[in-house]
Design a protein around this motif. Structure first.
Motif, PDB file in Angstrom:
ATOM      1  N   LEU A 116       0.854  -1.174   0.000  1.00  0.00           N
ATOM      2  CA  LEU A 116       0.000   0.000   0.000  1.00  0.00           C
ATOM      3  C   LEU A 116       0.897   1.233   0.000  1.00  0.00           C
ATOM      4  O   LEU A 116       1.758   1.375   0.867  1.00  0.00           O
ATOM      5  CB  LEU A 116      -0.900   0.003   1.234  1.00  0.00           C
ATOM      6  N   VAL A 128       0.770   5.248   0.307  1.00  0.00           N
ATOM      7  CA  VAL A 128      -0.069   6.367   0.718  1.00  0.00           C
ATOM      8  C   VAL A 128       0.715   7.645   0.463  1.00  0.00           C
ATOM      9  O   VAL A 128       1.777   7.851   1.056  1.00  0.00           O
ATOM     10  CB  VAL A 128      -0.467   6.265   2.208  1.00  0.00           C
ATOM     11  N   THR A 129       0.211   8.480  -0.446  1.00  0.00           N
ATOM     12  CA  THR A 129       0.894   9.727  -0.755  1.00  0.00           C
ATOM     13  C   THR A 129       0.216  10.875  -0.020  1.00  0.00           C
ATOM     14  O   THR A 129      -1.003  10.940   0.059  1.00  0.00           O
ATOM     15  CB  THR A 129       0.912  10.006  -2.272  1.00  0.00           C
ATOM     16  N   ARG A 137      -2.210   2.340  -4.661  1.00  0.00           N
ATOM     17  CA  ARG A 137      -1.830   3.706  -4.308  1.00  0.00           C
ATOM     18  C   ARG A 137      -3.062   4.479  -3.860  1.00  0.00           C
ATOM     19  O   ARG A 137      -4.109   4.434  -4.505  1.00  0.00           O
ATOM     20  CB  ARG A 137      -1.198   4.402  -5.504  1.00  0.00           C
ATOM     21  N   VAL A 138      -2.918   5.206  -2.759  1.00  0.00           N
ATOM     22  CA  VAL A 138      -3.994   6.029  -2.225  1.00  0.00           C
ATOM     23  C   VAL A 138      -3.431   7.424  -1.970  1.00  0.00           C
ATOM     24  O   VAL A 138      -2.405   7.576  -1.308  1.00  0.00           O
ATOM     25  CB  VAL A 138      -4.548   5.441  -0.907  1.00  0.00           C
ATOM     26  N   SER A 139      -4.105   8.434  -2.502  1.00  0.00           N
ATOM     27  CA  SER A 139      -3.699   9.816  -2.281  1.00  0.00           C
ATOM     28  C   SER A 139      -4.517  10.418  -1.154  1.00  0.00           C
ATOM     29  O   SER A 139      -5.742  10.307  -1.131  1.00  0.00           O
ATOM     30  CB  SER A 139      -3.889  10.630  -3.561  1.00  0.00           C
ATOM     31  N   MET A 140      -3.837  11.085  -0.252  1.00  0.00           N
ATOM     32  CA  MET A 140      -4.505  11.761   0.852  1.00  0.00           C
ATOM     33  C   MET A 140      -4.722  13.241   0.551  1.00  0.00           C
ATOM     34  O   MET A 140      -5.149  14.001   1.414  1.00  0.00           O
ATOM     35  CB  MET A 140      -3.669  11.630   2.138  1.00  0.00           C
ATOM     36  N   LEU A 166      -9.881   3.071   3.935  1.00  0.00           N
ATOM     37  CA  LEU A 166      -8.450   2.761   3.960  1.00  0.00           C
ATOM     38  C   LEU A 166      -8.124   1.616   4.918  1.00  0.00           C
ATOM     39  O   LEU A 166      -7.158   0.876   4.704  1.00  0.00           O
ATOM     40  CB  LEU A 166      -7.676   4.020   4.344  1.00  0.00           C
ATOM     41  N   LYS A 188      -7.590  -1.870   3.418  1.00  0.00           N
ATOM     42  CA  LYS A 188      -6.371  -1.896   2.607  1.00  0.00           C
ATOM     43  C   LYS A 188      -5.143  -2.022   3.491  1.00  0.00           C
ATOM     44  O   LYS A 188      -4.189  -2.721   3.141  1.00  0.00           O
ATOM     45  CB  LYS A 188      -6.282  -0.639   1.739  1.00  0.00           C
ATOM     46  N   ILE A 206       3.602  -1.010   3.944  1.00  0.00           N
ATOM     47  CA  ILE A 206       3.031   0.303   3.671  1.00  0.00           C
ATOM     48  C   ILE A 206       4.181   1.271   3.404  1.00  0.00           C
ATOM     49  O   ILE A 206       5.145   1.331   4.153  1.00  0.00           O
ATOM     50  CB  ILE A 206       2.202   0.830   4.860  1.00  0.00           C
ATOM     51  N   LEU A 259       4.772   5.286   2.979  1.00  0.00           N
ATOM     52  CA  LEU A 259       4.194   6.608   3.168  1.00  0.00           C
ATOM     53  C   LEU A 259       5.111   7.645   2.512  1.00  0.00           C
ATOM     54  O   LEU A 259       6.313   7.642   2.759  1.00  0.00           O
ATOM     55  CB  LEU A 259       4.047   6.929   4.647  1.00  0.00           C
TER      56      LEU A 259
END
Length: 88
Positions: free
Chosen positions: A6, A8-9, A38-41, A72, A75, A82, A84
Motif C-alpha cells: 500500500l 499512501v501519498t 496507491r492512495v492519495s490523501m 483505507l 487496505k 506500507i 508513506l
C-alpha cells in the motif's frame, strides 16, 4: 514471492517531488512482481482520534467517524507493507 504493498501519498500538490518519487518506487515494485495499491490523501477528509476507545470494543468496525479513513482500513489490514510519502 509477490507482496501486496500500500502506497499512501501525502503531498497536496499534483506533480510534486514526493509524488514523482512514489511513482518511481511503485514502478520498480510492480516490475519486481508486487501488487501495489496507491492512495492519495490530497483531498482526504480525516478526523483526528479523540481516544474514545470505540474501535477497541467487541464487534465494532474500526472508528466511529465516517470519514475518508474508513475505506483505507481494509487496505491497511490486507497489505504486507506500507510506503508513506510526504513532502518535508
Amino acid at each position: 514471492m509477490s507482496r501486496s504493498i500500500l502506497v499512501v501519498t501525502g503531498s497536496p500538490r499534483t506533480g510534486s517531488s514526493s509524488n514523482f518519487l512514489a511513482d518511481e518506487v511503485i514502478r520498480k515494485m510492480e516490475n519486481a512482481g508486487n501488487r501495489v495499491v496507491r492512495v492519495s490523501m490530497k483531498d482526504a477528509d480525516i478526523r483526528p482520534c479523540i481516544a474514545c476507545d470505540s474501535c477497541r470494543k467487541e464487534g465494532n468496525e474500526f472508528c466511529i467517524y465516517k470519514d475518508d479513513m474508513k475505506p483505507l482500513y481494509p487496505k491497511i489490514v490486507a497489505c504486507d507493507a506500507i510506503l508513506l510519502t510526504s513532502p518535508v
